[in-house]
Write an enzyme that holds these catalytic residues in place. Sequence first.
Site, PDB file in Angstrom:
ATOM      1  N   GLY A  87       0.820  -1.198   0.000  1.00 58.93           N
ATOM      2  CA  GLY A  87       0.000   0.000   0.000  1.00 58.93           C
ATOM      3  C   GLY A  87       0.856   1.252   0.000  1.00 58.93           C
ATOM      4  N   SER A 174       2.706  -6.295  -4.191  1.00 57.27           N
ATOM      5  CA  SER A 174       1.827  -5.144  -4.289  1.00 57.27           C
ATOM      6  C   SER A 174       2.676  -3.888  -4.527  1.00 57.27           C
ATOM      7  CB  SER A 174       0.939  -5.020  -3.045  1.00 57.27           C
ATOM      8  OG  SER A 174      -0.102  -4.089  -3.242  1.00 57.27           O
ATOM      9  N   ASP A 244     -15.774 -22.729 -14.431  1.00 58.51           N
ATOM     10  CA  ASP A 244     -14.854 -23.639 -13.749  1.00 58.51           C
ATOM     11  C   ASP A 244     -14.198 -24.614 -14.721  1.00 58.51           C
ATOM     12  OD1 ASP A 244     -13.543 -25.410 -12.115  1.00 58.51           O
ATOM     13  OD2 ASP A 244     -15.282 -25.986 -10.942  1.00 58.51           O
ATOM     14  N   ASP A 247     -10.865 -24.959 -18.200  1.00 58.35           N
ATOM     15  CA  ASP A 247      -9.523 -25.528 -18.281  1.00 58.35           C
ATOM     16  C   ASP A 247      -9.549 -27.045 -18.362  1.00 58.35           C
ATOM     17  OD1 ASP A 247     -10.418 -26.018 -15.723  1.00 58.35           O
ATOM     18  OD2 ASP A 247      -8.509 -25.540 -14.750  1.00 58.35           O
ATOM     19  N   LEU A 249     -11.060 -29.059 -16.186  1.00 60.62           N
ATOM     20  CA  LEU A 249     -11.127 -29.690 -14.865  1.00 60.62           C
ATOM     21  C   LEU A 249     -12.072 -28.913 -13.969  1.00 60.62           C
ATOM     22  CD1 LEU A 249      -9.947 -31.786 -12.808  1.00 60.62           C
ATOM     23  CD2 LEU A 249      -8.236 -30.044 -12.217  1.00 60.62           C
ATOM     24  N   ASP A 251     -12.788 -27.988 -10.512  1.00 54.88           N
ATOM     25  CA  ASP A 251     -12.131 -28.014  -9.208  1.00 54.88           C
ATOM     26  C   ASP A 251     -12.541 -26.827  -8.340  1.00 54.88           C
ATOM     27  OD1 ASP A 251     -10.922 -26.037 -10.660  1.00 54.88           O
ATOM     28  OD2 ASP A 251      -8.874 -26.763 -10.395  1.00 54.88           O
ATOM     29  N   ASP A 396      -6.919 -11.724  -8.387  1.00 56.22           N
ATOM     30  CA  ASP A 396      -6.565 -10.490  -7.681  1.00 56.22           C
ATOM     31  C   ASP A 396      -7.581  -9.404  -8.034  1.00 56.22           C
ATOM     32  OD1 ASP A 396      -5.366  -8.190  -6.623  1.00 56.22           O
ATOM     33  OD2 ASP A 396      -3.344  -8.905  -7.086  1.00 56.22           O
ATOM     34  N   HIS A 435      -4.923 -11.289  -3.925  1.00 59.39           N
ATOM     35  CA  HIS A 435      -3.861 -10.290  -3.963  1.00 59.39           C
ATOM     36  C   HIS A 435      -2.745 -10.678  -2.995  1.00 59.39           C
ATOM     37  CE1 HIS A 435      -1.811  -6.560  -4.480  1.00 59.39           C
ATOM     38  NE2 HIS A 435      -1.960  -6.214  -3.226  1.00 59.39           N
TER      39      HIS A 435
END
Length: 506
Positions: A87, A174, A244, A247, A249, A251, A396, A435
């Site tokens: 930050g 960050s 989901d 890809d 899969l 999961d 993020d 993040h």
Amino acid sequence: MFTRIFLAAALWCMAGAAHAQSTTDCAALAGMAIPDTNLLSATLVPERDGLPAHCRVLGYVRPAINFEIRLPTTGWNGKFYMVGCGGFCGQVLSERPNFTNAMNYGLRRGYAAATTDAGHWGTGSTDARWAWNNRQGEIDWGTRAIPEVTRVSRAVIAAFYTRGAERSYFAGCSTGGRQALMQAQRFPDDFDGIIAGSPALDYTGLVATFLAWTTQANTDAQGRPILTHARVPLISRAVTEACDATDGLRDGMVSNPRACQFDPATLQCPAGSSGEQCLSPAEVGVLRAWYRGPRNAAGQQLYPGGIPMGSEAFWPVWLTGSATAPAVNPLFALNFLRYMAFQEDPGENYQVSQFDMERDPARLAFMGALYNATSTDLSRFRARNARLIVYHGWADAIVTPERTVDWFEAATRAAGGREQMDQFARLFMIPGFDHCGLSPAGPGISETGFDPLTALENWVERGQPPASIPTTRQAEPRFSRPVCPWPQQARHQGGDAAVAESFACR
């Protein structure tokens, strides 16, 4: 024979002296004369809480860059480890746990370690009042603090151990990730290896334009939030259900937000109705704006991408707030715009609603020259045979990932292509990762689930570039899998999806 024994004993004693420092050795550091630096104290700290005994040095680089250096009194590995801050910084957080911006991560591994407040004091990471009409403070936070504390740390290390560090590493996430890239771009001689996590590299574009956009989009005419935390579980379930499996899969995790085609309109309540299992037109409008990202009236994208799909589990921290705490993103936007974003600070009466997407992004350039680590020229860093690992989470929701991918692709082109970039810099995009991995509540790993420092050490010291980095989810459901260098992704090859051996980088 006697001579050989005597020489061996003498060498052993000399080595022991280099690695076992006394209370007197430590205290003497406080009297060192280092240009533009005041050393305040040097105190021996006994072994505690899994940390080795160490000499704790406190001081500041003038006018106000406070720092702490910790020097293990035995078992020093001959290396230096410095961390960034998050930050707006403002505190010397020497006891940060885990990995993110945590100096003790290096100290436990035998490093001499350092951290800094980046040149000012603040009540917390969103407090920017220190920057009000304080250009020197902004310069220190933006570019000066890390190289200055690095300079001082090297001098203190050389004095304490009677030799300099053989290798130097920097790790930050960050703002710390921005500091990491700033070192690689502007101060490439300082570190042999750098880890840049979730880097806020385009600080003005992110914290002013992007966070102002997301805040404005979720504020009604009376100044109240439109979309609240109560709606987040509904949205999260819908996005996960839709994306989901993109890809290959299922999961519980959206591994590639770029492939997600979720349409917020599918959640809108039928005309004339309302309910807990659907959204109002205004709430759907917020989602569209968040996922799309900031644009001006002509439709031009003002910052790459939007809030990534698959990040919804973390929205109560960053975007909507929770039942007990306000959202963090609007606080960053408000304080940055008041005190840090413009050449002339508008001050405490300024509101996020006043940021004009047509006029104000161009006004950020002056301060961007101090803050932003957006250069794609890494030639000097590469020339000294240094190594860079960048990592970012696909989930993020504050330092959104598209800007990092765009920068890395541009830097790759500037380096001459993928093969040349792979020789010294690699990017790792982590599915389901918040993040800096600060929250363990989402579907992916947290900061405790991977170790980029070992990967960097192996690359710098042994010439072993990371073909992947192992990761482990330590909360339920537990799993392990590799995270792959961009643009590869970990693909399930069949078998138990909870074990890394079932995945390969493709």
